[in-house]
Design a protein around this motif. Structure first.
Motif, PDB file in Angstrom:
ATOM      1  N   GLN A  19       0.829  -1.205   0.000  1.00 32.89           N
ATOM      2  CA  GLN A  19       0.000   0.000   0.000  1.00 32.89           C
ATOM      3  C   GLN A  19       0.860   1.250   0.000  1.00 32.89           C
ATOM      4  N   LYS A  20       1.986   1.221   0.708  1.00 37.85           N
ATOM      5  CA  LYS A  20       2.910   2.358   0.690  1.00 37.85           C
ATOM      6  C   LYS A  20       3.466   2.569  -0.716  1.00 37.85           C
ATOM      7  N   LYS A  21       3.782   1.484  -1.401  1.00 41.28           N
ATOM      8  CA  LYS A  21       4.334   1.589  -2.758  1.00 41.28           C
ATOM      9  C   LYS A  21       3.307   2.139  -3.742  1.00 41.28           C
ATOM     10  N   ILE A  22       2.045   1.776  -3.560  1.00 37.55           N
ATOM     11  CA  ILE A  22       0.991   2.311  -4.423  1.00 37.55           C
ATOM     12  C   ILE A  22       0.863   3.819  -4.219  1.00 37.55           C
ATOM     13  N   LEU A  23       0.922   4.271  -2.957  1.00 34.32           N
ATOM     14  CA  LEU A  23       0.863   5.712  -2.677  1.00 34.32           C
ATOM     15  C   LEU A  23       2.011   6.453  -3.354  1.00 34.32           C
ATOM     16  N   ILE A  24       3.214   5.920  -3.236  1.00 30.95           N
ATOM     17  CA  ILE A  24       4.373   6.555  -3.859  1.00 30.95           C
ATOM     18  C   ILE A  24       4.220   6.562  -5.377  1.00 30.95           C
ATOM     19  N   GLY A  25       3.687   5.485  -5.926  1.00 30.73           N
ATOM     20  CA  GLY A  25       3.450   5.417  -7.364  1.00 30.73           C
ATOM     21  C   GLY A  25       2.452   6.452  -7.854  1.00 30.73           C
ATOM     22  N   LEU A  26       1.509   6.797  -7.008  1.00 32.31           N
ATOM     23  CA  LEU A  26       0.533   7.834  -7.349  1.00 32.31           C
ATOM     24  C   LEU A  26       1.091   9.242  -7.146  1.00 32.31           C
ATOM     25  N   GLY A  27       2.268   9.342  -6.534  1.00 28.98           N
ATOM     26  CA  GLY A  27       2.861  10.653  -6.282  1.00 28.98           C
ATOM     27  C   GLY A  27       2.474  11.227  -4.934  1.00 28.98           C
ATOM     28  N   LEU A  28       1.968  10.368  -4.046  1.00 25.36           N
ATOM     29  CA  LEU A  28       1.567  10.801  -2.719  1.00 25.36           C
ATOM     30  C   LEU A  28       2.574  10.292  -1.699  1.00 25.36           C
ATOM     31  N   GLY A  29       2.272  10.397  -0.422  1.00 24.72           N
ATOM     32  CA  GLY A  29       3.171   9.910   0.612  1.00 24.72           C
ATOM     33  C   GLY A  29       3.056  10.703   1.893  1.00 24.72           C
ATOM     34  N   LYS A  30       2.568  11.930   1.811  1.00 27.67           N
ATOM     35  CA  LYS A  30       2.355  12.747   2.999  1.00 27.67           C
ATOM     36  C   LYS A  30       0.880  13.122   3.060  1.00 27.67           C
TER      37      LYS A  30
END
Length: 58
Positions: A19-30
């Motif tokens: 799930q963390k990797k999907i967020l980073i892939g979408l350009g999110l994280g914070k």
């Protein structure tokens, strides 16, 4: 192609690694970050995997 705005509403803390990797892939994280992406099937699929962490904003 149409654009879609996605906002992160959930924290990646204590979430599975995929799930963390999907967020980073979408350009999110914070928290509360908003990104604008192309409205493709891949992006829609990533959003569908994280309904508790992201929201579509208008």
């Amino acid at each position: 192609m149409a654009k879609i705005k996605i906002k992160q509403i959930g924290s990646p803390i204590r979430r599975p690694e995929n799930q963390k990797k999907i967020l980073i892939g979408l350009g999110l994280g914070k928290m509360h970050r908003v990104v604008e992406l192309e409205d493709t099937a891949e992006v829609r699929g990533a959003i569908a995997k994280l309904p508790h962490m992201v929201a579509i904003v208008d």
